[in-house]
Design a protein around this motif. Structure first.
Motif, short mmCIF file in Angstrom:
data_model
loop_
_atom_site.label_atom_id
_atom_site.label_comp_id
_atom_site.label_asym_id
_atom_site.label_seq_id
_atom_site.Cartn_x
_atom_site.Cartn_y
_atom_site.Cartn_z
N PRO A 157 0.72 -1.29 0.05
CA PRO A 157 0.13 0.03 -0.09
C PRO A 157 1.04 1.23 0.05
O PRO A 157 0.30 2.30 -0.20
CB PRO A 157 -0.79 -0.09 1.37
CG PRO A 157 -0.07 -1.02 2.19
CD PRO A 157 0.60 -2.01 1.45
N PHE A 158 2.19 1.32 0.04
CA PHE A 158 3.04 2.30 0.21
C PHE A 158 3.77 2.49 -1.01
O PHE A 158 4.51 3.45 -1.27
CB PHE A 158 3.97 2.22 1.44
CG PHE A 158 3.36 1.87 2.62
CD1 PHE A 158 2.52 2.70 3.42
CD2 PHE A 158 3.48 0.71 3.38
CE1 PHE A 158 1.89 2.60 4.57
CE2 PHE A 158 2.88 0.31 4.32
CZ PHE A 158 1.86 1.16 5.22
N PHE A 164 -3.80 3.80 -3.28
CA PHE A 164 -3.47 4.42 -1.78
C PHE A 164 -2.87 5.92 -1.88
O PHE A 164 -2.01 6.08 -2.86
CB PHE A 164 -2.78 3.22 -1.14
CG PHE A 164 -3.21 1.98 -1.10
CD1 PHE A 164 -4.05 1.61 -0.19
CD2 PHE A 164 -2.53 1.06 -1.94
CE1 PHE A 164 -4.54 0.19 -0.47
CE2 PHE A 164 -2.89 -0.06 -1.90
CZ PHE A 164 -4.07 -0.57 -1.13
N TYR A 165 -3.27 6.58 -0.95
CA TYR A 165 -2.39 7.80 -0.85
C TYR A 165 -1.64 7.64 0.20
O TYR A 165 -1.99 7.43 1.65
CB TYR A 165 -3.38 9.00 -0.53
CG TYR A 165 -2.88 10.26 -0.08
CD1 TYR A 165 -2.26 11.05 -1.04
CD2 TYR A 165 -2.87 10.68 1.15
CE1 TYR A 165 -1.82 12.30 -0.80
CE2 TYR A 165 -2.03 12.16 1.57
CZ TYR A 165 -1.66 12.59 0.71
OH TYR A 165 -1.19 13.74 0.65
N ALA A 206 2.29 5.92 6.51
CA ALA A 206 0.77 5.56 6.71
C ALA A 206 0.16 5.91 5.57
O ALA A 206 0.42 6.80 4.87
CB ALA A 206 0.23 6.34 7.70
N ALA A 207 -0.89 5.16 5.10
CA ALA A 207 -1.46 4.96 3.78
C ALA A 207 -2.89 4.86 4.00
O ALA A 207 -3.30 4.16 4.84
CB ALA A 207 -0.96 4.34 2.63
N ILE A 208 -3.86 5.70 3.17
CA ILE A 208 -5.31 5.29 3.16
C ILE A 208 -5.69 5.02 1.82
O ILE A 208 -5.24 5.41 0.73
CB ILE A 208 -5.87 6.84 3.74
CG1 ILE A 208 -7.42 6.51 4.13
CG2 ILE A 208 -5.58 7.74 2.94
CD1 ILE A 208 -7.95 7.66 5.04
N ASP A 209 -7.00 4.16 1.83
CA ASP A 209 -7.47 3.97 0.58
C ASP A 209 -7.71 5.38 -0.17
O ASP A 209 -8.60 6.08 0.44
CB ASP A 209 -8.82 2.87 0.78
CG ASP A 209 -8.40 1.52 0.73
OD1 ASP A 209 -7.28 1.28 0.62
OD2 ASP A 209 -9.39 0.87 1.18
N TYR A 225 -3.67 1.86 6.59
CA TYR A 225 -2.29 1.25 6.56
C TYR A 225 -1.19 1.74 7.25
O TYR A 225 -0.82 2.95 6.77
CB TYR A 225 -1.91 0.42 5.20
CG TYR A 225 -3.06 0.01 4.45
CD1 TYR A 225 -3.50 -1.42 4.64
CD2 TYR A 225 -3.83 0.62 3.57
CE1 TYR A 225 -4.38 -1.95 3.94
CE2 TYR A 225 -4.98 0.20 3.20
CZ TYR A 225 -5.51 -1.35 3.38
OH TYR A 225 -6.51 -1.64 2.59
N ILE A 226 -0.57 1.18 8.15
CA ILE A 226 0.40 1.90 9.09
C ILE A 226 1.65 0.89 9.02
O ILE A 226 1.68 -0.23 9.51
CB ILE A 226 0.14 2.16 10.37
CG1 ILE A 226 -1.01 3.23 10.49
CG2 ILE A 226 1.14 2.74 11.29
CD1 ILE A 226 -1.82 3.18 11.85
#
Length: 312
Positions: A157-158, A164-165, A206-209, A225-226
């Motif tokens: 996710p990163f 992901f952002y 850290a990422a977010i959808d 996601y961390i």
């Protein structure tokens, strides 16, 4: 996890339970042991001589986070004055009286917060009361159905800007709830500790959808996601590079705010390689997630964490 089915009978029983609770003595304003429905609540007073345990402080911060998220406020945690909790070994319910301040005025406010654990040794938490003392909140007091546990992504996710952002350093600092989510995940997932040592946790990313970014980083419903390092050898052994996944959800009909998630070694997250092209990362979220498997169980210990010899 199999979702709970809400039949007419279960809904009727839940409504009757809620009505019965409304006429009981409130644990927020009652001193000593309280008989609340079919169980007893023990009172714990927190002060300098008897500090509050870390777990209850995290629960208090979760309740404040719910209030800030729904109200657009920025109240900061000061301390827990007292709390009541169910005298059982199974998942418990906490009624917490908290002091918090508004940074714009520095004036203290007393909050009443209710946190319910959905299951033993799992990060599935429900909050349906978080309000200033004496304040009426239309979202408070409803029934809670946590829904499904988030699933691990099938790619890093990163390292996927299409799905992901990834938050920058200033965003990590400005959004303190990310640290809260990590500490709750480490404290609750496969663990029953009340006072865990969280000093060795270091957030890396850290990422977010990206599907919720139209609502901003404070979107009511989101999956975060961390990536982090945990140097607590008693907890993770030598596997210090970790990833946590946390889903937050708010049901406007019931007022139920839930946080749920888990953590595991970052080595289990697939990296982009020859078998993973950019063309495949734009698929619908629901089609590219897979069911999570059993993860390495954590080691319970009453001792303080020991740093790993090798640190980066």
């Amino acid at each position: 996890m199999t979702p709970k089915i809400r039949t007419a009978r279960t809904l009727r029983t839940s409504r009757e339970k809620k009505r019965s609770e409304e006429i009981m003595p409130s644990p927020f304003v009652t001193n000593g042991t309280v008989v609340y429905g079919s169980y007893r609540l023990k009172e714990v007073i927190c002060n300098d001589r008897s500090p509050c345990c870390r777990l209850v402080e995290l629960y208090a911060k979760m309740g404040l986070h719910r209030y800030n998220l729904l109200k657009g406020e920025n109240y900061q945690f000061v301390c827990v004055q007292k709390y009541h909790y169910r005298l059982i070994l199974a998942p418990s319910t906490y009624f917490i009286t908290v002091v918090a301040t508004d940074p714009s005025t520095s004036l203290p406010q007393t909050f009443h917060i209710r946190i319910e654990e959905d299951r033993h040794a799992a990060f599935i938490l429900k909050c349906n009361i978080s309000r200033i003392q004496g304040e009426f909140n239309k979202f408070d007091g409803g029934l809670c159905y946590p829904g499904n546990m988030p699933e691990w992504p099938t790619e890093d996710p990163f390292d996927n800007g299409k799905r992901f952002y990834v938050l920058n350093d200033s965003e990590l600092q400005d959004n303190e709830w990310i640290r809260l989510y990590l500490e709750l995940a480490v404290t609750k997932h496969l663990s029953t500790q009340m006072d865990p040592d969280l000093s060795e946790l270091k957030i890396v990313n850290a990422a977010i959808d990206i599907q919720v970014l139209n609502e901003g980083l404070n979107a009511i419903n989101a999956t975060v996601y961390i990536s982090y390092k945990d140097s607590c050898e008693a907890r993770v052994g030598k596997d210090v590079d970790r990833i946590a996944i946390v889903r937050r959800n708010f049901d406007e009909r019931t007022g139920c705010f839930t946080l749920m998630g888990m953590h595991q070694s970052s080595e289990t997250i697939p990296k982009k390689g020859a078998n993973q092209s950019e063309a495949g990362v734009g698929k619908d979220v629901d089609n590219i997630r897979r069911s999570y498997s059993k993860h390495t169980s954590c080691q319970e210990t009453g001792f303080e964490c020991r740093k790993n010899v090798q640190e980066s």
